[in-house]
Design an enzyme around this catalytic site. Sequence first.
Site, short mmCIF file in Angstrom:
data_model
loop_
_atom_site.label_atom_id
_atom_site.label_comp_id
_atom_site.label_asym_id
_atom_site.label_seq_id
_atom_site.Cartn_x
_atom_site.Cartn_y
_atom_site.Cartn_z
N GLU A 1 -1.54 -6.24 7.94
CA GLU A 1 -0.20 -5.92 8.43
C GLU A 1 0.06 -6.71 9.72
O GLU A 1 -0.87 -7.18 10.38
CB GLU A 1 -0.10 -4.40 8.68
CG GLU A 1 1.24 -3.90 9.21
CD GLU A 1 2.42 -4.29 8.34
OE1 GLU A 1 2.77 -5.50 8.34
OE2 GLU A 1 3.01 -3.42 7.70
N HIS B 1 0.82 -1.21 0.00
CA HIS B 1 0.00 0.00 0.00
C HIS B 1 0.86 1.26 0.00
O HIS B 1 1.99 1.27 0.48
CB HIS B 1 -0.95 0.02 1.21
CG HIS B 1 -0.24 0.10 2.53
ND1 HIS B 1 0.28 1.27 3.04
CD2 HIS B 1 0.03 -0.86 3.45
CE1 HIS B 1 0.83 1.04 4.21
NE2 HIS B 1 0.70 -0.25 4.48
#
Length: 254
Positions: A89, A11
């Site tokens: 994450e 990202h």
Amino acid sequence: MAAYKLVLIRHGESAWNLENRFSGWYDADLSPAGHEEAKRGGQALRDAGYEFDICFTSVQKRAIRTLWTVLDAIDQMWLPVVRTWRLNERHYGGLTGLNKAETAAKHGEAQVKIWRRSYDVPPPPMEPDHPFYSNISKDRRYADLTEDQLPSCESLKDTIARALPFWNEEIVPQIKEGKRVLIAAHGNSLRGIVKHLEGLSEEAIMELNLPTGIPIVYELDKNLKPIKPMQFLGDEETVRKAMEAVAAQGKAKK
């Protein structure tokens, strides 16, 4: 000759990346610069003529919005998208929300590097009195997770252990069917996939810096082994600067 191609993208810069804070499972959105990174990543894929059949991402908006932005740029917003917490994450536990440079100044750069990059050492757990505990642990997107699945902190080893089953059970069959796969995820969940693909050691994966918003292309043989090193789509200077910026995140400001 490559049997398959796989594209990964980390990202773009998030609002908390911008503030140099540990994000983990906190749902930070893209910063304006991160949105531009995602647009450039999408444009690089468009310029190279990439088409995809299916996409995978996490349940965190910085990865989802990066994927949206890329799909918009390549005019493939209609593609099916699978979202999973297993590509989230790494959970930074009690460090979530802390400024990385301040944490380095307090605990020492070596300790912060161990927390950020060691393979099997988790950070301190997120306790119920942590300011973001309810924000994360009580979020309804995780309502179906068992107590064992919902982490209070994770090492890189833990992150890989929950990402790889999804890779093996959901993504690999799609690749082997000939589907062109795009994965938009996070530094540590993608690091797990890279470690698995390349057979990297624990030490090597600690030092691997994946730049934000830059597509990473793998050409794979029929056994899903890379036939050449990962390739970045973007100009050399942009790639170099991005990787240096990632490496600098855990250092105390002089």
